[in-house]
Design a protein around this motif. Structure first.
Motif, PDB file in Angstrom:
ATOM      1  N   SER A 141       7.364  -8.044   7.659  1.00 31.62           N
ATOM      2  CA  SER A 141       7.137  -6.858   6.841  1.00 31.62           C
ATOM      3  C   SER A 141       7.318  -7.181   5.365  1.00 31.62           C
ATOM      4  N   ALA A 142       8.362  -7.938   5.046  1.00 33.99           N
ATOM      5  CA  ALA A 142       8.617  -8.299   3.649  1.00 33.99           C
ATOM      6  C   ALA A 142       7.513  -9.170   3.081  1.00 33.99           C
ATOM      7  N   MET A 143       6.864  -9.941   3.939  1.00 29.20           N
ATOM      8  CA  MET A 143       5.751 -10.788   3.509  1.00 29.20           C
ATOM      9  C   MET A 143       4.432 -10.004   3.429  1.00 29.20           C
ATOM     10  N   GLY A 144       4.426  -8.793   3.960  1.00 28.58           N
ATOM     11  CA  GLY A 144       3.200  -8.010   3.982  1.00 28.58           C
ATOM     12  C   GLY A 144       2.301  -8.322   5.155  1.00 28.58           C
ATOM     13  N   ARG A 145       2.855  -8.933   6.202  1.00 27.08           N
ATOM     14  CA  ARG A 145       2.031  -9.358   7.339  1.00 27.08           C
ATOM     15  C   ARG A 145       2.343  -8.574   8.617  1.00 27.08           C
ATOM     16  N   LEU A 146       3.108  -7.504   8.503  1.00 29.09           N
ATOM     17  CA  LEU A 146       3.383  -6.686   9.684  1.00 29.09           C
ATOM     18  C   LEU A 146       2.326  -5.586   9.760  1.00 29.09           C
ATOM     19  N   THR A 147       1.102  -5.993  10.008  1.00 31.20           N
ATOM     20  CA  THR A 147      -0.019  -5.066  10.103  1.00 31.20           C
ATOM     21  C   THR A 147      -0.730  -5.278  11.426  1.00 31.20           C
ATOM     22  N   ALA A 148      -1.511  -4.294  11.806  1.00 23.44           N
ATOM     23  CA  ALA A 148      -2.244  -4.392  13.068  1.00 23.44           C
ATOM     24  C   ALA A 148      -3.187  -5.589  13.067  1.00 23.44           C
ATOM     25  N   SER A 149      -3.791  -5.864  11.923  1.00 19.33           N
ATOM     26  CA  SER A 149      -4.724  -7.000  11.833  1.00 19.33           C
ATOM     27  C   SER A 149      -3.988  -8.321  11.988  1.00 19.33           C
ATOM     28  N   ASP A 150      -2.878  -8.491  11.270  1.00 21.69           N
ATOM     29  CA  ASP A 150      -2.128  -9.750  11.338  1.00 21.69           C
ATOM     30  C   ASP A 150      -1.522  -9.972  12.718  1.00 21.69           C
TER      31      ASP A 150
END
Length: 451
Positions: free
Chosen positions: A413-422
């Motif tokens: 999440s802190a890296m910005g990668r806790l998304t549905a796409s990632d």
């Protein structure tokens, strides 16, 4: 001896289920997928982004023509000399109004609206991360809560057996009332801890159901998302600086503020508009005036507006400075979150190793203490203390394993990668990009009327 083996085997089974997962359990991926489709916060962010896209159309309309058609009618009568005279009139017309120059104020407002729409799109991603991280936390709270309930239930059974053993030894003259009292006290403490864990589990399950939309099934901490974590802290920081939604939101906010400043300064310039109309009038069913029309223009130059224009410029400039300060703060917060989550993973690993060693040692100590108690070289209190220490070590292991999973997803999440796409979730990604592209077709309204 039998009670100790029951305790150890039960705990081993719990950890095994945690590590490998139940055959038909509800995985973290399944929970995240369900939550993504269910979360009201995400739907709200999507609607907000679509509403922001409409501001682009409104801004564009300021320099596009306004065309309208009108039809008006009237009926009149008069009484003169005893005679009634009546008349009717119908007027039709088409009007045209357009601003052809406004010192580029509209262009600045369009850019501001586009930046706001982009900001709203990134807000969807930010909300998405917050929702998914909350789901992971709720998921692990339920899983660890169940493990604690089972552990404390087993601990309570152990104390019940020790109380019965102490009472039996007292009945045959081999024990003391102190042993019985100590066992009773520990049993009461164990019962209280068990009840507290049940209450905590109920709260965790309610949170899970609120986020996911269904009650939790059989859960497992197993996942393969650690592969998304880079090999070094510097690499994690670099990814966060490039792609975290909060940072992208800050950049879009700066763009919007700059455009707002440009729009405020443009208000000092001249404005030119043209207008025209064409119409016809019928009286008593027949045309009397034929067609008539007019065409005009107007140029306006602001000179003084009571200080409103100057105040608007100063306010816009201050907002631009504020957006840049906020961006720096956001950057520092994201950086802090990455470092904190990275340290959390390292700390959890160390705690897991320490807790595993403590559990292994605690089992050995408890077994030896029970044997010594049976031989008369240790007391019931020694056994109770050994069991309490072992239970504490097992709880520490459960908590450390829980924190390891949460810290892993916190870092994503802190890296910005806790998304549905990632994460590769099997969902339709929520986005307002296509909606924004469709509504920017400002002539759609005219074509709709023509059709």
């Amino acid at each position: 001896m039998v009670n100790r083996f029951i305790s150890a085997s039960t705990f081993a089974l719990l950890l095994a289920l945690s590590a490998s997962g139940a055959a038909h359990g509800q995985s973290i991926t399944q929970a995240l997928t369900a939550a993504y489709d269910h979360a009201p916060d995400l739907q709200s962010a999507l609607l907000e982004a679509k509403a922001s896209a409409e501001s682009i159309v409104q801004a564009k309309s300021q320099k596009l023509p306004t065309i309208g058609a009108s039809v008006a009618g009237s009926q009149s009568w008069s009484l003169v000399g005893g005679q009634i005279t009546t008349g009717s009139q119908i007027t039709t017309g088409v009007s045209y109004n357009q601003t052809i120059f406004d010192n580029f104020q509209t262009e600045a407002q369009i850019e501001q609206a586009r930046a706001a729409a982009e900001l709203a799109e990134y807000q969807i991603r930010n909300s998405e991360q917050n929702v998914l991280l909350s789901v992971v936390e709720a998921y692990m709270n339920v899983l660890s809560g169940r493990q604690l309930v089972a552990l404390r239930q087993d601990n309570r059974s152990f104390f019940q057996a020790q109380l019965q053993s102490a009472q039996d030894r007292l009945d045959v003259g081999e024990g003391t009332r102190i042993d019985v009292a100590q066992a009773q006290a520990r049993l009461a403490q164990g019962e209280a801890a068990y009840r507290a864990s049940l209450s905590s589990l109920e709260v965790s399950q309610a949170t899970f159901q609120r986020l996911v939309g269904a009650r939790p099934g059989e859960l497992s901490s197993s996942h393969n998302y650690a592969r998304l974590i880079p090999a070094s802290l510097d690499a994690a920081l670099a990814e966060a600086e490039v792609g975290h939604p909060a940072i992208m939101i800050s950049k879009a906010a700066i763009r919007a503020a700059q455009a707002g400043s440009d729009a405020a300064e443009a208000a000092f310039g001249p404005t030119a508009t043209i207008n025209g109309q064409v119409g016809s009038r019928w009286t008593n069913g027949g045309p009397t005036d034929g067609l008539s029309g007019s065409l005009g223009f107007q140029v306006t130059v602001p000179i003084y507006a009571g200080g409103a224009i100057g105040a608007g410029v100063r306010k816009a400039n201050l907002n631009q400075i504020k957006s840049e300060v906020d961006a720096m703060s956001t950057y520092d917060q994201v950086r802090e979150a990455v470092i904190s989550a990275w340290a959390g993973i390292q700390s959890a690993d160390a705690q897991i190793q320490a807790a595993q060693s403590a559990v292994q040692a605690g089992n050995t100590v408890l077994e030896g203490t029970i044997q010594e108690r049976d031989l008369g070289t240790s007391t019931t209190l020694d056994v109770l203390n050994s069991q309490a220490e072992l239970t504490s070590a097992r709880e520490g292991l459960i908590n450390a394993q829980t924190q390891k999973v949460i810290a892993t997803f916190s870092l994503l999440s802190a890296m910005g990668r806790l998304t549905a796409s990632d994460l590769g979730l099997p969902v339709e990604v929520k986005s307002a990009v296509n909606y924004t592209q469709s509504v920017e077709d400002v002539w759609q309204e005219l074509r709709t009327v023509a059709e």
